[in-house]
Write a protein that holds these residues in place. Structure first.
Motif, PDB file in Angstrom:
ATOM      1  N   VAL A 122     -15.796 -21.767-108.623  1.00  0.00           N
ATOM      2  CA  VAL A 122     -16.661 -20.850-109.357  1.00  0.00           C
ATOM      3  C   VAL A 122     -15.867 -19.655-109.892  1.00  0.00           C
ATOM      4  N   TYR A 123     -16.131 -19.330-111.146  1.00  0.00           N
ATOM      5  CA  TYR A 123     -15.588 -18.125-111.765  1.00  0.00           C
ATOM      6  C   TYR A 123     -16.768 -17.279-112.251  1.00  0.00           C
ATOM      7  N   GLN A 124     -16.613 -15.968-112.210  1.00  0.00           N
ATOM      8  CA  GLN A 124     -17.624 -15.100-112.812  1.00  0.00           C
ATOM      9  C   GLN A 124     -16.992 -14.319-113.947  1.00  0.00           C
ATOM     10  N   LEU A 132     -13.491  -9.065-121.876  1.00  0.00           N
ATOM     11  CA  LEU A 132     -14.100 -10.073-121.014  1.00  0.00           C
ATOM     12  C   LEU A 132     -13.143 -10.331-119.851  1.00  0.00           C
ATOM     13  N   ILE A 133     -13.626 -10.105-118.630  1.00  0.00           N
ATOM     14  CA  ILE A 133     -12.790 -10.238-117.435  1.00  0.00           C
ATOM     15  C   ILE A 133     -13.312 -11.397-116.592  1.00  0.00           C
ATOM     16  N   THR A 139     -12.700 -14.233-104.179  1.00  0.00           N
ATOM     17  CA  THR A 139     -12.062 -12.973-103.775  1.00  0.00           C
ATOM     18  C   THR A 139     -12.645 -11.761-104.481  1.00  0.00           C
ATOM     19  N   GLY A 140     -13.324 -11.998-105.621  1.00  0.00           N
ATOM     20  CA  GLY A 140     -13.845 -10.879-106.408  1.00  0.00           C
ATOM     21  C   GLY A 140     -12.791 -10.179-107.225  1.00  0.00           C
ATOM     22  N   LYS A 141     -11.568 -10.715-107.250  1.00  0.00           N
ATOM     23  CA  LYS A 141     -10.470 -10.069-107.971  1.00  0.00           C
ATOM     24  C   LYS A 141     -10.276 -10.707-109.349  1.00  0.00           C
ATOM     25  N   PRO A 142      -9.895  -9.886-110.367  1.00  0.00           N
ATOM     26  CA  PRO A 142      -9.662 -10.432-111.709  1.00  0.00           C
ATOM     27  C   PRO A 142      -8.492 -11.410-111.707  1.00  0.00           C
TER      28      PRO A 142
END
Length: 344
Positions: A122-124, A132-133, A139-142
């Motif tokens: 999964v990516y957000q 757009l990041i 991990t919640g990291k970019p």
């Protein structure tokens, strides 16, 4: 009688994009960028919104191959529908291996977690202004962004000029002499889309942001009350060109140059040197008081030794404070636990 052969064919793995169209505008370039993020081909795209208030957005997304899910007017309705449908996406599309959740809403964290628990990658994708990041949902990291450009690191000479200009602008705008490193770092990042730390790492590997200023004492003076306090930075106006259209500053700068001594051999010489430095430090407001530690820092920067060492070398009795109190050029006052000095 022969039994029919069972097919061993399984559909190829795919990636799915879920878009909260009310929260995030995804143009064709951004969408194309997201196809490079997923390992598997992006085959299913689903957008959620109340299309009656989205103008021709539904027509545009339909032409780009999106399945459009309509929700009633109301806050968070698109979020709720996207979470509900998205939570079962692995059941509807058994060959789905990756999901890109496009929404800046924090509530989507629950959806991302649910999908991960069901074995999906999964990516957000979130949006900050026009950037757009893409976050690693685990991990919640970019992990990447669009546009994905790396600003060019300036040469050390260019960097020093950039910093000088920012300090001068901050001094002029706020009528101050010393600028906090934290403030300077924020201004530099805003203007050049780079951090001071990035530049220092390039030119001084292993060093910290503050080291660039201590490594160039001809250009900068630094001051820090103690190891846990803010670092303050200023320029040596004595060594700098005077500001444009500043006749008063030019005159004072010239006076300060002439007041600097090539050597200090007496208490009178030391008083004269400190007076010249204090004139420079209070150039904007000659009658103002400053902490005596700032005056001591200025002396150290200009004469290459701590003021306490200079006092000892002249065999003068007492410490720095006692010496200032003995001089006719200065007024002193106590401010809390510290002492401040001004020109008399």
């Amino acid at each position: 009688m022969f039994e029919p052969l069972k097919s061993s064919f399984s559909p190829p793995a795919i990636a799915i994009l879920l878009l909260d169209a009310e929260n995030l505008q995804l143009d064709t370039k951004m969408e194309q960028f997201l196809t490079t993020v997923s390992t598997y081909p992006l085959q299913v795209k689903i957008a959620f919104a109340n299309w009656s208030k989205m103008g021709k957005r539904d027509e545009e997304l339909h032409q780009r191959g999106y399945e459009l899910i309509h929700v009633p007017v109301g806050k968070d309705n698109a979020d709720g529908k996207m979470i509900a449908l998205g939570s079962s996406v692995h059941e509807r599309y058994a060959n789905a291996k990756e999901v890109i959740v496009c929404s800046s809403d924090k509530v989507m964290t629950n959806l991302c977690n649910h999908l991960q628990q069901n074995g999906l990658i999964v990516y957000q994708a979130i949006k900050k202004e026009e950037i757009l990041i893409v976050l690693n949902s685990a991990t919640g990291k970019p992990i990447t962004q669009f546009p994905n450009f790396t600003p060019e690191i300036p040469t050390i000479e260019v960097f020093i000029q950039q910093i000088k200009q920012l300090i001068q602008a901050e001094q002029k705008q706020n009528k101050i002499y010393w600028v906090k490193l934290s403030v300077l770092s924020k201004i530099y990042k805003t203007k050049y889309n780079l951090t001071i730390t990035q530049v220092v790492s390039q030119h001084l590997p292993g060093k910290k942001a503050r080291d660039i200023f201590t490594n160039y004492p001809v250009d900068f003076a630094v001051h820090q009350v103690n190891v846990t306090s803010e670092l303050y930075i200023t320029l040596f106006q004595i060594n700098q060109s005077p500001p444009i259209n500043s006749t008063e500053n030019t005159l004072l700068s010239s006076q300060n140059k002439s007041s600097l001594l090539s050597s200090i051999n007496s208490a009178a010489d030391l008083e004269k040197a400190l007076k010249a430095i204090l004139q420079e430090l209070t150039i904007k407001s000659p009658a103002s008081y400053i902490d005596i530690s700032l005056l001591g820092t200025g002396f150290n920067q200009r004469y290459g030794q701590p003021i306490t060492e200079q006092i000892k070398s002249l065999n003068l009795n007492g410490n720095f404070l006692k010496f200032l109190q003995s001089c006719k050029s200065f007024n002193l006052k106590k401010n809390g636990k510290s002492w401040q000095v001004a020109l008399r």
